[in-house]
Design an enzyme around this catalytic site. Structure first.
Site, mmCIF file in Angstrom:
data_model
loop_
_atom_site.group_PDB
_atom_site.id
_atom_site.type_symbol
_atom_site.label_atom_id
_atom_site.label_comp_id
_atom_site.label_asym_id
_atom_site.label_seq_id
_atom_site.Cartn_x
_atom_site.Cartn_y
_atom_site.Cartn_z
ATOM 1 N N GLU A 1 0.638 -1.384 0.139
ATOM 2 C CA GLU A 1 0.198 -0.230 0.050
ATOM 3 C C GLU A 1 0.994 1.207 0.586
ATOM 4 O OE1 GLU A 1 -1.040 -1.212 3.642
ATOM 5 O OE2 GLU A 1 -0.947 0.283 5.065
ATOM 6 N N LYS A 42 2.351 4.678 1.032
ATOM 7 C CA LYS A 42 3.141 4.934 2.413
ATOM 8 C C LYS A 42 3.009 6.784 2.113
ATOM 9 C CE LYS A 42 7.275 5.406 5.330
ATOM 10 N NZ LYS A 42 6.716 6.709 6.040
ATOM 11 N N ASP A 62 2.687 10.301 3.256
ATOM 12 C CA ASP A 62 3.344 11.162 3.366
ATOM 13 C C ASP A 62 3.099 12.118 4.658
ATOM 14 O OD1 ASP A 62 5.720 12.052 4.387
ATOM 15 O OD2 ASP A 62 6.663 12.707 2.331
ATOM 16 N N TYR A 71 -4.897 2.932 8.193
ATOM 17 C CA TYR A 71 -4.214 1.904 8.421
ATOM 18 C C TYR A 71 -3.975 0.772 8.836
ATOM 19 C CZ TYR A 71 -0.631 4.955 8.923
ATOM 20 O OH TYR A 71 0.325 5.570 9.592
ATOM 21 N N LYS A 124 11.552 3.089 0.919
ATOM 22 C CA LYS A 124 10.965 4.511 0.484
ATOM 23 C C LYS A 124 11.548 4.582 -0.949
ATOM 24 C CE LYS A 124 11.242 7.019 3.063
ATOM 25 N NZ LYS A 124 12.169 7.169 5.041
ATOM 26 N N CYS A 173 22.679 43.783 -19.793
ATOM 27 C CA CYS A 173 22.454 42.273 -20.551
ATOM 28 C C CYS A 173 24.588 42.111 -20.462
ATOM 29 C CB CYS A 173 22.653 42.329 -22.299
ATOM 30 S SG CYS A 173 22.797 40.794 -22.740
ATOM 31 N N CYS A 209 25.618 41.518 -24.264
ATOM 32 C CA CYS A 209 26.206 43.086 -24.970
ATOM 33 C C CYS A 209 26.342 44.529 -24.139
ATOM 34 C CB CYS A 209 24.892 43.024 -26.574
ATOM 35 S SG CYS A 209 23.740 43.398 -26.110
ATOM 36 N N CYS A 253 17.143 42.281 -23.195
ATOM 37 C CA CYS A 253 17.835 42.663 -23.627
ATOM 38 C C CYS A 253 16.941 43.022 -25.429
ATOM 39 C CB CYS A 253 18.752 41.474 -24.523
ATOM 40 S SG CYS A 253 20.158 42.291 -25.300
ATOM 41 N N CYS A 272 23.188 41.159 -30.950
ATOM 42 C CA CYS A 272 23.546 40.598 -28.842
ATOM 43 C C CYS A 272 23.878 39.420 -29.558
ATOM 44 C CB CYS A 272 22.808 40.400 -28.110
ATOM 45 S SG CYS A 272 22.718 39.826 -27.015
HETATM 46 S S1 IVH Z 1 1.639 1.340 9.121
HETATM 47 C C1 IVH Z 1 2.854 -0.697 13.543
HETATM 48 N N1 IVH Z 1 0.818 1.939 6.672
HETATM 49 O O1 IVH Z 1 5.007 5.733 8.167
HETATM 50 C C2 IVH Z 1 2.622 0.253 11.722
HETATM 51 N N2 IVH Z 1 2.102 3.819 7.944
HETATM 52 O O2 IVH Z 1 7.443 6.058 8.533
HETATM 53 C C3 IVH Z 1 2.060 1.033 11.572
HETATM 54 N N3 IVH Z 1 2.507 5.332 7.296
HETATM 55 O O3 IVH Z 1 4.327 5.981 12.014
HETATM 56 C C4 IVH Z 1 2.692 2.475 10.667
HETATM 57 N N4 IVH Z 1 1.362 5.437 5.723
HETATM 58 O O4 IVH Z 1 3.381 7.319 10.268
HETATM 59 C C5 IVH Z 1 1.595 2.119 8.044
HETATM 60 N N5 IVH Z 1 0.551 2.702 4.794
HETATM 61 C C6 IVH Z 1 0.678 3.409 6.042
HETATM 62 C C7 IVH Z 1 1.490 4.145 6.269
HETATM 63 C C8 IVH Z 1 2.050 4.752 7.878
HETATM 64 C C9 IVH Z 1 2.343 6.250 6.263
HETATM 65 C C10 IVH Z 1 3.794 5.863 8.466
HETATM 66 C C11 IVH Z 1 3.302 6.545 10.036
HETATM 67 C C12 IVH Z 1 4.604 5.958 10.363
HETATM 68 C C13 IVH Z 1 5.313 6.120 9.272
HETATM 69 C C14 IVH Z 1 6.434 5.330 9.479
#
Ligand code: IVH
Length: 698
Positions: free
Chosen positions: A110, A112, A114, A222, A316, A410, A413, A429, A435
């Protein structure tokens, strides 16, 4: 530093300082990638010297802490972080440990997200508390602020509402909302925010919930923390990760649409590359993929270290945002005389390529971004977008930075720079005729793929031809002969005669190739010749329209303002620009001398290409195997169609190649027929009747 113990101490201090800046002040001092590198170095030292691993080492703790200002609340179940993997090999190593300890497992992949983690407590289905991660044991009570998030239900629904549950998720600011917020700030003359994550964090930690409410924050859930089922009994789906998402959805909570099952590492790799290609099409920013063991019993069996579960890992993506030092700001004079400041930076790798320069557009942009020479700056290169200096890292200032001043003359020139018309953001210019920088850039432009496409005529060659005095401007370009190139060092091979010892210069193979290519370029279609004249506002689209409407340079030159403006896709501004251009004597001379050198100044309409796309608007996106970006446009336009760059309800077809992004999604949403490359080729050959566009389901 040679002493690993001293380095270890130093790293701890640095990491703590960065964590404080990131979690408490929402103002990071270094990029995520630099921070990750510090943590990795710390772990490396600890792996070699295990006695350095103390419980309070940053390798054992989750990062945040509880700042003053908000009440501190204990989590019932600990909130953890995730271990990072920066390569597929690292994911594979994790997977090998999992299978060794627990056998083959189904995985879940899934996005991650930010954002920032949050724990939501529901008591008998009622949202009673929202707490930040803090140090994982206790966090800050931000309930009042979280309550303002519109997409978050305050009451769980469904057949199995627990007596008590902690739901874990991520609060984020959607990218579109972030951009709108920044546009409004800039319009107000205020500095923009650096990125959605810090803006979300700052918004959530507002003292006044009304301010939070004004930011369209969103949430994705999640995971579950503490859980006590009610008399209605447990929901058995909770025993798997994907099932948990169904449960969360049934409770009325937002979950990702992008979670997928994976069986083995090959599936994970497919998911990772697929998601990375689409990363900018999601509504929120993501910085990687989280891979989790699906079976919750196995999750419990595998357990966790002091800071992260063993049953999950975060892959990452390579960073798109890095920090570097802005060593200088210089200006570039373009082919239209526009003077563009650009940043010179210590070279850094970002999104897979090394970057040392980035445009700053104009003096207003430099002021708006607030960057000083010597600043550490945030450099961003998102996907295939050109690198951008986002802004300075204020906290990293030393006091030795200096403000940049836009030059008044410029650099090439010496002419005084001026706005073309009052209120223009750009300075120009005005010396287009003499130029050197403008002349060189115009000549290089003639050689570029969008104009006459002359191999060997690039920036370097153009500069060499002008600086050697062989070309005064582009008028003489097609008159070049071997004896001229013999005077251009770039195109001369020095050769010493063995007998006489005399040094003679022969024109190099590249020089001869340039002459051949120039000869071949005389026969390009009229619209390309028009493009290569660098008439203001006259790009490929207007050039094609003009060439089609008038058929010859001469007819175009003699056309009245009304006749020009009446051409579809031309209009009064371009018409005026064309007329003004032809009135300038040295411009007229370019056309005369090119004509005398045999450059084709008229188009016989090519009867071999049937007008199969007459009246149709086609958008092509992603990479195709038989077409380049230019040739796909050529293919559409030469058949009477319009090649558009964005999808709207006026689009007739969208051609989708590999790694297509948001345009394909948009086409699906609008129900615009989607063609693959083969179907597109059929359309080109025989027109709309031949095609049977893909019916997309879902
Ligand atoms: S699971 C025990 N799922 O990433 C595991 N975390 O770098 C709990 N995060 O602290 C995290 N997307 O804030 C999980 N799909 C996802 C996530 C996710 C972002 C964050 C979360 C975690 C941090 C770690």
């Amino acid at each position: 530093m040679s002493d690993p113990r001293a380095r270890h101490q130093e790293l701890i201090q640095e990491i703590e300082a960065h964590r404080h800046a990131y979690y408490e002040r929402d103002a990071p001092l270094v990029s995520d990638a630099e921070y990750d590198a510090l943590e990795a170095e710390l772990r490396q030292i600890e792996a070699a010297f295990p006695e350095l691993v103390t419980p309070d080492s940053p390798s054992q703790t989750v990062g945040g802490s509880v700042a003053t200002g908000f009440a501190s609340v204990s989590h019932r179940a600990r909130m953890m972080s995730l271990d990072n993997a920066f390569s597929v090999d690292a994911v594979r190593a994790w997977w090998e440990r999992v299978t060794r300890d627990a056998g083959q497992q189904r995985l879940v992949c899934e996005p991650k997200i930010d954002g920032l983690s949050i724990s939501l407590t529901f008591d008998n289905g009622q949202l009673t508390r929202a707490v930040t991660r803090g140090d994982g044991t206790e966090g800050e009570d931000v309930t009042a602020n979280v309550m303002t998030i519109r997409s978050l239900t305050h009451e769980l629904t469904g057949a199995h509402v627990p007596a008590l549950v902690e739901v874990r998720g991520e609060v984020y600011l959607p990218v579109a909302a972030f951009e709108a917020l920044n546009e409004a700030l800039v319009a107000d003359g205020k500095p923009p925010y650096a990125n959605p994550r810090n803006t979300a964090a700052g918004s959530l930690r507002q003292k006044d919930p009304a301010v939070t409410a004004s930011r369209p924050l969103a949430i994705t859930t999640y995971a579950l923390g503490a859980l006590e089922w009610a008399a209605s009994g447990p929901d058995p789906r909770e025993r798997s990760q994907l099932g948990t998402y169904e449960v969360l959805r049934e409770w009325g909570l937002p979950v990702s649409d992008n979670a997928r099952a994976a069986n083995g590492i090959a599936d994970v790799e497919d998911y990772v590359s697929g998601l990375e290609a689409r990363r900018h099409d999601l509504i929120h920013e993501i910085d990687g993929v989280v891979i989790k063991v699906d079976d919750r019993d196995v999750q419990e069996e595998l357990g966790a270290t002091s800071r992260a579960p063993r049953w999950a890992i975060a892959y990452k993506f390579p960073p798109e945002e890095v920090h570097t030092v802005l060593t200088d700001i210089r200006v570039d004079v373009g082919r239209t005389g526009r003077v563009t400041p650009y940043g010179v930076m210590e070279p850094v790798v970002v999104a897979g390529s090394t970057v040392a320069f980035a445009t700053l557009h104009n003096a207003h942009e430099v002021a708006r971004k607030g960057v000083l020479i010597g600043d550490t700056v945030v450099l961003r290169k998102a996907g295939d977008v050109i690198p951008e200096i986002v802004g300075p890292v204020i906290a990293a200032r030393t006091g030795n930075e200096v403000a940049w001043v836009m030059p008044t003359v410029c650099p090439s020139c010496g002419s005084a720079l001026a706005e073309q018309k009052a209120g223009d953001k750009d300075l120009r210019c005005p010396n287009a005729q003499y130029c050197p920088a403008q002349i060189i850039d115009r000549i290089a432009f003639i050689g570029s793929r969008g104009a006459l496409d002359i191999e060997m005529l690039g920036d370097k060659a153009a500069a060499a031809l002008v600086e050697s005095g062989v070309l005064a401007n582009e008028a003489g370009l097609f008159e070049l002969a071997e004896r001229d190139l013999a005077r251009v060092p770039l195109f001369v091979l020095e050769r010493q005669d063995a007998r006489t010892g005399r040094v003679a210069g022969d024109v190099s193979a590249n020089g001869l190739k340039l002459l051949d290519n120039l000869a071949a370029a005389r026969d390009r279609p009229l619209w390309r010749v028009v493009v290569s004249l660098s008439i203001r506002h006259v790009g490929p689209t207007a050039s094609r329209a003009l060439a089609t409407a008038f058929g010859s340079m001469d007819a175009m030159r003699r056309a009245s303002h009304e006749e020009l403006a009446a051409v579809d896709g031309v209009g009064p501004v371009i018409a005026a620009s064309v007329q003004e251009w032809f009135e300038v004597p040295w411009h007229a001379e370019i056309v005369e001398r090119w004509t005398s050198s045999g450059v084709r100044m008229e188009d016989g309409r090519d009867q071999s290409v049937a007008r199969t796309l007459e009246g149709l608007t086609v958008v092509a996106t992603g990479s195709l195997t038989h077409f380049t970006r230019d040739s796909v446009t050529e293919a559409i336009v030469s058949r009477g169609g319009k090649a558009a760059s964005s999808v709207s309800k006026h689009t007739d077809y969208v051609v989708v190649g590999a790694n297509a992004g948001s345009k394909a999604t948009k086409a699906e949403q609008l129900g615009v027929p989607i063609l693959n490359e083969a179907q597109f080729e059929a359309l080109l050959a025989t027109g709309p009747l031949a095609t049977n566009p893909d019916k997309k389901d879902g």
